[in-house]
Design an enzyme around this catalytic site. Structure first.
Site, PDB file in Angstrom:
ATOM      1  N   CYS A  72       0.875  -1.170   0.000  1.00 28.40           N
ATOM      2  CA  CYS A  72       0.000   0.000   0.000  1.00 28.40           C
ATOM      3  C   CYS A  72       0.914   1.223   0.000  1.00 28.40           C
ATOM      4  O   CYS A  72       1.682   1.428   0.960  1.00 28.40           O
ATOM      5  CB  CYS A  72      -0.863  -0.040   1.263  1.00 28.40           C
ATOM      6  SG  CYS A  72      -1.916   1.407   1.490  1.00 28.40           S
ATOM      7  N   CYS A 131      -0.895   3.695  -6.588  1.00 28.06           N
ATOM      8  CA  CYS A 131      -1.787   3.131  -5.574  1.00 28.06           C
ATOM      9  C   CYS A 131      -2.056   1.703  -6.030  1.00 28.06           C
ATOM     10  O   CYS A 131      -2.362   1.475  -7.210  1.00 28.06           O
ATOM     11  CB  CYS A 131      -3.093   3.918  -5.498  1.00 28.06           C
ATOM     12  SG  CYS A 131      -4.379   3.076  -4.536  1.00 28.06           S
TER      13      CYS A 131
HETATM   14  N1  DGL Z   1      -3.943   0.731  -1.989  1.00 33.12           N
HETATM   15  C1  DGL Z   1      -3.469   1.863  -1.282  1.00 33.12           C
HETATM   16  C2  DGL Z   1      -2.257   2.503  -1.942  1.00 33.12           C
HETATM   17  O1  DGL Z   1      -1.480   1.841  -2.582  1.00 33.12           O
HETATM   18  C3  DGL Z   1      -4.405   2.974  -0.926  1.00 33.12           C
HETATM   19  C4  DGL Z   1      -5.827   2.788  -0.895  1.00 33.12           C
HETATM   20  C5  DGL Z   1      -6.596   3.658   0.088  1.00 33.12           C
HETATM   21  O2  DGL Z   1      -6.748   4.860  -0.116  1.00 33.12           O
HETATM   22  O3  DGL Z   1      -7.037   3.032   1.034  1.00 33.12           O
HETATM   23  O4  DGL Z   1      -2.028   3.679  -1.767  1.00 33.12           O
END
Ligand code: DGL
Length: 257
Positions: free
Chosen positions: A76, A186
Site C-alpha cells: 500500500c 496506488c
Molecule cells: N492501496 C493503497 C495505496 O497503494 C491505498 C488505498 C486507500 O486509499 O485506502 O495507496
C-alpha cells in the site's frame, strides 16, 4: 528466530495489495503468503496521516501476534508513505518491504518525458513522495494526479464500470495528449487498467511498483537465507464483516492483466 516456513504477510488498506501479491506469487511460488486487507477501514488515502499510521501499526501488530512472520510487505503506497519508518522501528526483527510509486522506472524509460503519478492524497502530500520526486524531477516532468473515489470503486468490485470510466475521465481529462507514461501509485489502480487505458489511449505507458516490490522482497529473503521452496500457499484475510470481500479478493487474484 525467523524460519523459512514462516509466512510472508502482505498488507494493504483493502483489496489493492493483491496486485502486488500476484507478482510475489509469480516470483516466489514456494512461499506461504498471508494477505490482509483492512477493507473495514478503507480508504486510507484521504485520512489524516496520523490515522493511517495508527491503523497500519495496529494491523501489523495483530498479524504478528497471530502468525509466525518472516517478512512483511506493505503493499500500500499510502501506508508506506505514512508509516513504514514506524513499522520498522516497532519491529526491528522483521524484514519490512514497502511499495513506492515507480518513478525510477518511469525516469529510466522516458528521459526528458512527461510522467503523471496517479495516487492517493496521502501518498502525494507526504514527505517521502517529495523526496522521491526530487530525485527524478530534473530528468522528467512530473504531474501529481490525485484520484479521489477510485479506491472506493475498486473496493466495490467496479474495476471497469461506466462509473469508473467517468471518474477517470474527470481526473485524467486535463492531461490527455500530454503524457508519455502514468505511474499507478496506488496498488488498487492496476485493477482498473482497462478503463485507464481506454481513457488515456494506448500510447501512454502504464507503470506500477508491484514487480519491483516483489523483486526487492525476494532479494531481502535470499540475503537472509529465508527463501522457502515448499508447495506454496496463499491465505486471504480481510477486516470487513462483509463476506463478499473475500470473494472479491479472490476475483482480483485471478483477474487478467
Ligand atoms: N492501496 C493503497 C495505496 O497503494 C491505498 C488505498 C486507500 O486509499 O485506502 O495507496
Amino acid at each position: 528466530m525467523n524460519e523459512k516456513k514462516d509466512y510472508i504477510a502482505v498488507f494493504d488498506s483493502g483489496v489493492g495489495g493483491i496486485s502486488v501479491l500476484r507478482h510475489l506469487i509469480r516470483q516466489m511460488p514456494g512461499e506461504r503468503f498471508l494477505y490482509f486487507g483492512d477493507s473495514a477501514n478503507a480508504p486510507y488515502g484521504c485520512r489524516p496521516t496520523e490515522e493511517v499510521r495508527a491503523l497500519t501499526l495496529t494491523a501489523v501488530g495483530k498479524l504478528l501476534s497471530e502468525y509466525p512472520l518472516k517478512a512483511l510487505v506493505i503493499a500500500c503506497n499510502t501506508a508506506t508513505a505514512a508509516a513504514v519508518n514506524d513499522v520498522r522501528a516497532a519491529h526491528p526483527e522483521l524484514i519490512v518491504v514497502g511499495i513506492e510509486p515507480a518513478l525510477k522506472v518511469a525516469a529510466d524509460h522516458f528521459p526528458g518525458g512527461r510522467v503523471g503519478v496517479l495516487a492517493t492524497e496521502v501518498t502525494l502530500r507526504e514527505e517521502k513522495f517529495d523526496t522521491l520526486l526530487h530525485r527524478f524531477d530534473e530528468n522528467v516532468t512530473i504531474y501529481k494526479i490525485p484520484a479521489p473515489g477510485l479506491v472506493e470503486l475498486v473496493e466495490a468490485g467496479k474495476v471497469d464500470s461506466p462509473e469508473t470510466e467517468a471518474l477517470l475521465k474527470t481526473v485524467l481529462g486535463p492531461y490527455l495528449g500530454q503524457l508519455d507514461a502514468v505511474v499507478l501509485g496506488c496498488t488498487h489502480y492496476p485493477f482498473a487498467k482497462k478503463a485507464i487505458r481506454r481513457v488515456l489511449g494506448q500510447d501512454v505507458v502504464l507503470l506500477d511498483g508491484g514487480e519491483g516490490t516483489a523483486r526487492e522482497t525476494r532479494r531481502r529473503l535470499e540475503l537472509a537465507d529465508l527463501l522457502e521452496n515448499g508447495p506454496g500457499e496463499v491465505t486471504i484475510c480481510n477486516s470487513s464483516p462483509d463476506p463478499d470481500m473475500l470473494r472479491l479478493s479472490r476475483e482480483r487474484l485471478t483477474q487478467e492483466d
